[in-house]
Design an enzyme around this catalytic site. Structure first.
Site, PDB file in Angstrom:
ATOM      1  N   GLY A 204       0.795  -1.110   0.007  1.00  0.00           N
ATOM      2  CA  GLY A 204       0.016   0.012  -0.072  1.00  0.00           C
ATOM      3  C   GLY A 204       0.990   1.249  -0.042  1.00  0.00           C
ATOM      4  O   GLY A 204       1.898   1.281  -0.323  1.00  0.00           O
ATOM      5  N   GLY A 205       0.387   2.236   0.550  1.00  0.00           N
ATOM      6  CA  GLY A 205       1.115   3.690   0.505  1.00  0.00           C
ATOM      7  C   GLY A 205       2.396   3.546   1.317  1.00  0.00           C
ATOM      8  O   GLY A 205       3.262   4.259   0.960  1.00  0.00           O
ATOM      9  N   GLY A 439      24.637  10.561 -29.791  1.00  0.00           N
ATOM     10  CA  GLY A 439      24.344  11.554 -28.503  1.00  0.00           C
ATOM     11  C   GLY A 439      24.933  10.684 -27.365  1.00  0.00           C
ATOM     12  O   GLY A 439      24.987  11.656 -26.464  1.00  0.00           O
ATOM     13  N   ALA A 440      24.982   9.588 -27.316  1.00  0.00           N
ATOM     14  CA  ALA A 440      25.527   8.824 -26.076  1.00  0.00           C
ATOM     15  C   ALA A 440      26.702   9.333 -25.812  1.00  0.00           C
ATOM     16  O   ALA A 440      27.267   9.593 -24.591  1.00  0.00           O
ATOM     17  CB  ALA A 440      25.337   7.367 -26.528  1.00  0.00           C
TER      18      ALA A 440
HETATM   19  C1  HXC Z   1      -3.180  -4.008  12.692  1.00  0.00           C
HETATM   20  C2  HXC Z   1      -2.067  -5.941  11.976  1.00  0.00           C
HETATM   21  C3  HXC Z   1      -2.083  -5.238  10.548  1.00  0.00           C
HETATM   22  C4  HXC Z   1      -2.366  -3.947  10.456  1.00  0.00           C
HETATM   23  C5  HXC Z   1      -1.408  -7.166  10.452  1.00  0.00           C
HETATM   24  N1  HXC Z   1      -1.714  -7.196  11.760  1.00  0.00           N
HETATM   25  N2  HXC Z   1      -1.298  -6.348   9.810  1.00  0.00           N
HETATM   26  N3  HXC Z   1      -2.827  -5.120  12.948  1.00  0.00           N
HETATM   27  N4  HXC Z   1      -3.066  -3.379  11.402  1.00  0.00           N
HETATM   28  N5  HXC Z   1      -2.274  -3.282   9.173  1.00  0.00           N
HETATM   29  C6  HXC Z   1      -1.658  -7.851  13.073  1.00  0.00           C
HETATM   30  C7  HXC Z   1      -2.510  -9.355  12.657  1.00  0.00           C
HETATM   31  O1  HXC Z   1      -3.826  -8.798  13.169  1.00  0.00           O
HETATM   32  C8  HXC Z   1      -1.630 -10.343  13.538  1.00  0.00           C
HETATM   33  O2  HXC Z   1      -1.950 -10.042  14.924  1.00  0.00           O
HETATM   34  C9  HXC Z   1      -0.227  -9.860  13.244  1.00  0.00           C
HETATM   35  O3  HXC Z   1      -0.222  -8.605  12.921  1.00  0.00           O
HETATM   36  C10 HXC Z   1       0.333 -10.814  12.299  1.00  0.00           C
HETATM   37  O4  HXC Z   1      -0.304 -10.803  11.125  1.00  0.00           O
HETATM   38  P1  HXC Z   1      -0.670 -12.226  10.285  1.00  0.00           P
HETATM   39  O5  HXC Z   1      -1.792 -11.716   9.424  1.00  0.00           O
HETATM   40  O6  HXC Z   1      -1.093 -13.081  11.347  1.00  0.00           O
HETATM   41  O7  HXC Z   1       0.512 -12.377   9.668  1.00  0.00           O
HETATM   42  P2  HXC Z   1       0.743 -13.049   8.152  1.00  0.00           P
HETATM   43  O8  HXC Z   1       0.065 -14.431   7.922  1.00  0.00           O
HETATM   44  O9  HXC Z   1       2.441 -13.130   7.989  1.00  0.00           O
HETATM   45  O10 HXC Z   1       0.509 -11.750   7.182  1.00  0.00           O
HETATM   46  C11 HXC Z   1       1.056 -10.589   7.269  1.00  0.00           C
HETATM   47  C12 HXC Z   1       0.048  -9.592   6.428  1.00  0.00           C
HETATM   48  C13 HXC Z   1      -1.416  -9.449   6.870  1.00  0.00           C
HETATM   49  C14 HXC Z   1       0.014  -9.869   4.850  1.00  0.00           C
HETATM   50  C15 HXC Z   1       0.849  -8.337   6.528  1.00  0.00           C
HETATM   51  O11 HXC Z   1      -1.151  -9.386   8.334  1.00  0.00           O
HETATM   52  C16 HXC Z   1      -2.107  -8.310   6.166  1.00  0.00           C
HETATM   53  O12 HXC Z   1      -2.656  -8.546   5.265  1.00  0.00           O
HETATM   54  N6  HXC Z   1      -2.110  -7.442   7.127  1.00  0.00           N
HETATM   55  C17 HXC Z   1      -3.273  -6.424   6.477  1.00  0.00           C
HETATM   56  C18 HXC Z   1      -2.348  -5.659   5.776  1.00  0.00           C
HETATM   57  C19 HXC Z   1      -3.352  -4.208   5.434  1.00  0.00           C
HETATM   58  O13 HXC Z   1      -4.237  -4.422   4.671  1.00  0.00           O
HETATM   59  N7  HXC Z   1      -2.715  -3.274   5.604  1.00  0.00           N
HETATM   60  C20 HXC Z   1      -3.361  -1.873   5.514  1.00  0.00           C
HETATM   61  C21 HXC Z   1      -3.101  -1.506   4.195  1.00  0.00           C
HETATM   62  S1  HXC Z   1      -3.369   0.005   3.773  1.00  0.00           S
HETATM   63  P3  HXC Z   1      -1.891 -11.320  16.052  1.00  0.00           P
HETATM   64  O14 HXC Z   1      -2.478 -10.574  17.123  1.00  0.00           O
HETATM   65  O15 HXC Z   1      -2.713 -12.352  15.520  1.00  0.00           O
HETATM   66  O16 HXC Z   1      -0.517 -11.789  16.130  1.00  0.00           O
HETATM   67  C22 HXC Z   1      -2.231   0.848   4.073  1.00  0.00           C
HETATM   68  C23 HXC Z   1      -2.159   2.110   3.888  1.00  0.00           C
HETATM   69  C24 HXC Z   1      -0.943   3.157   4.075  1.00  0.00           C
HETATM   70  O17 HXC Z   1      -1.055   0.364   4.536  1.00  0.00           O
HETATM   71  C25 HXC Z   1      -0.938   4.496   3.294  1.00  0.00           C
HETATM   72  C26 HXC Z   1      -0.051   5.222   3.886  1.00  0.00           C
HETATM   73  C27 HXC Z   1      -0.143   6.279   2.962  1.00  0.00           C
END
Ligand code: HXC
Length: 545
Positions: A204-205, A439-440
């Site tokens: 993402g971002g 040019g290079a």
């Molecule tokens: C809060 C999160 C989290 C998040 C993961 N966790 N991502 N908690 N916010 N964004 C937590 C999970 O709940 C879990 O907690 C622990 O971290 C590990 O995650 P798992 O899913 O068990 O690990 P894994 O299977 O390795 O998967 C990792 C992952 C997945 C692919 C990153 O967690 C995932 O898809 N997370 C969401 C990603 C996402 O959509 N993020 C927001 C994107 S938007 P526990 O307690 O069970 O250990 C964004 C915008 C940014 O980032 C913009 C900036 C401009």
């Protein structure tokens, strides 16, 4: 202020020397200045909790994926015992979705400073064991604090990224935190070197912080970077793609060029980062680091006299020349697997860091294309921003023809490299080994782009194009007459396939024997140490993007 106000008596340095009228609220000072504060065991308890991050089960899960934890990574990255942590006790401020009950000291990122081979760096390492390393408002504040300090004192920033992105429970507060980091990345650009090690998810971002930094290292099979993940891609475009294919270390270090290097595991990436940072200046005002050097500056390399093959179309490996120029042959190459027709990287001459840009005849005959132009332009700009002298080795047949290149915008991308060299004010030494066509020729740090020392080997050919192509254009009507074309080609070669025409015009300062190259470049760099050159005042430039 520490809870209980008893913090003053905790420092062993202060024990027994503080006058009792200082604002100590702890009664123990008056009764017994050597008594332990009740906060000491509490400090230990809190420290232990912070060190354990998300708990042993999550640490084990991290290890099972072949990944180190944030603290283990910092142990490898920094000199032993040099890490000074800050904000270990920071916690998130979110109360939604049951978060009030889930607080881990440090809030998913370990921050502070340390040294690499004795030189100060600032670091942050996201801790995947705590909420998946997701970025909260406070987590972002911790990162910003070390970035601000790095800018104040002029030291590199190294970010170890391993995060699920924005802390979902915090919503827009987290997005704001990201933007605060991006803002600092932009302000730090060109002031202190910024290195991102992507060692887990970065999606993402969140990708835009590493993207603004100067260099990105990734780890194979455990890191990925994409703006939208495979599931969104499937929904929107109906393409099926794995995480690794979409944004893994190999994809980004070969196809996209987003990452500069891919490493087999965390340890390799971290050790490479140590070598890498050691080559770089601490800031844009610090000057290049200098190490003692026992490699003679005038080392002769007779093997170079035969490096360029007699047949102009036969390739040779430009790495050989690069290594023979540099101290002990040590070369840290950037993005070797992307745009490999141009070589970019760092090494040292007489112990001082230089940036090397070199056409690579082994790949696409060393032609300039979109990837090579962009890669080298960014590299040249980094070197210029940090006062790293540029050594450019030229064997280039021109720009790559074709609709893919033209429609891909080679005009704009090629202009980036031209622009980067033209604006650069660092010492620029250029050596033409063989072809410098069209040019290079101009682009590759020619005299006309303020090259300070432009050298050529006797094998250099500086011309508008290769002899055969030139003759077929000039004598188009005689194309069927093989004998005449051959004669005219020979004539064109005699006239232009040498460095002497350019040398007679002063475009080449000297024609040197290949064996003497290291000595001449070392002497040139010595001569240019005091170089001062400024471009006209401007708010900033408007380079072709
Ligand atoms: C809060 C999160 C989290 C998040 C993961 N966790 N991502 N908690 N916010 N964004 C937590 C999970 O709940 C879990 O907690 C622990 O971290 C590990 O995650 P798992 O899913 O068990 O690990 P894994 O299977 O390795 O998967 C990792 C992952 C997945 C692919 C990153 O967690 C995932 O898809 N997370 C969401 C990603 C996402 O959509 N993020 C927001 C994107 S938007 P526990 O307690 O069970 O250990 C964004 C915008 C940014 O980032 C913009 C900036 C401009």
């Amino acid at each position: 202020m520490q809870p209980g106000g008893g913090a003053w008596v905790e420092s062993p340095l202060r024990q027994g020397i503080l006058p009792c009228h200082l604002p100590l609220q702890g009664r123990e000072c008056h009764s017994n200045p050597h008594r332990m504060s009740a906060n000491m065991p509490e400090l230990e308890r809190r420290r232990a909790a912070a060190l354990l991050g998300g708990g042993q089960a999550r640490i084990d899960a991290q290890h099972a994926k072949g990944k180190l934890t944030a603290r283990e990574r910092l142990d490898v990255l920094l000199d032993a015992g040099s890490f000074v942590e800050q904000d270990m006790f920071v916690e998130h401020n979110c109360t939604d979705f049951g978060m009030a009950e889930q607080r881990v000291p440090g809030d998913g990122v370990v921050t502070g400073s340390g040294t690499i081979n004795g030189r100060l760096v600032f670091v942050y390492a996201q801790d995947f064991t705590v909420f998946g390393g997701a970025l909260s408002e406070r987590h972002a504040q911790k990162i910003c604090k070390v970035m601000d300090m790095a800018l104040k004192v002029g030291a590199p920033i190294i970010g170890l990224n391993d995060s699920g992105g924005a802390r979902i429970q915090e919503g827009v507060a987290s997005l704001g935190g990201y933007a605060e980091v991006f803002q600092r990345n932009a302000l730090a650009s060109g002031v202190v070197p910024q290195l991102s090690l992507v060692m887990g998810p970065c999606a993402g971002g969140a990708v835009y912080s590493p993207a603004i930094t100067d260099f990105i290292f990734m780890v194979e099979d455990s890191s990925y970077m994409f703006v939208t993940g495979p599931e969104v891609v499937k929904t929107v475009t109906n393409e099926s793609v794995t995480q690794e294919e979409l944004g893994g270390a190999l994809t980004h270090s070969t196809r996209t060029g987003v990452a500069d290097l891919a490493f087999a595991n965390d340890i390799e990436a971290l050790l490479a980062a140590r070598d890498f940072i050691t080559l770089l200046p601490s800031s844009n005002r610090a000057g290049v680091p200098e190490l003692p050097c026992d490699d003679p500056f005038d080392r002769m390399e007779p093997g170079l006299d035969t490096l360029v093959p007699a047949n102009a179309n036969q390739p040779y490996d430009m790495h050989e020349l690069v290594r023979k120029i540099l101290d002990h042959g040590d070369f840290f190459e950037i993005a070797p697997a992307h745009g490999a027709n141009i070589i970019c990287g760092f090494g040292r001459v007489e112990g001082r860091t230089v940036g090397v840009v070199a056409n690579q005849p082994m790949v696409l005959a060393g032609v300039l294309d979109i990837d090579a132009s962009r890669k080298a332009a960014r590299f040249v700009r980094f070197c210029d921003a940090f006062e790293i002298p540029l050594v450019t080795l030229v064997d280039v047949p021109g720009f790559l023809p074709g609709t893919a290149q033209e429609h891909g915008g080679i005009i704009k991308h090629g202009a980036k490299l031209l622009y980067a060299y033209a604006e650069a004010t660092v010492p620029k030494i250029t050596l033409i080994t063989r072809k410098a066509y069209g040019g290079a020729y101009d682009v590759m740090a020619s005299k006309h782009l303020r090259g300070d020392l432009n050298l050529a080997w006797p094998t250099a050919e500086i011309a508008v194009m290769g002899a055969r192509g030139a003759v077929e254009i000039i004598f188009r009507a005689d194309r069927g007459d093989a004998e005449k074309i051959a004669a005219k080609t020979a004539e064109y070669e005699t006239r232009f396939a040498n460095p002497f025409v350019a040398a007679s015009m002063g475009f080449i300062d000297d024609v040197i024997m290949p064996r003497d190259t290291r000595r001449r470049i070392a002497l040139g760099l010595r001569m240019l140490r005091g170089k001062r050159l400024a471009n006209p005042w401007k708010k900033h430039d408007n380079m072709p993007l």
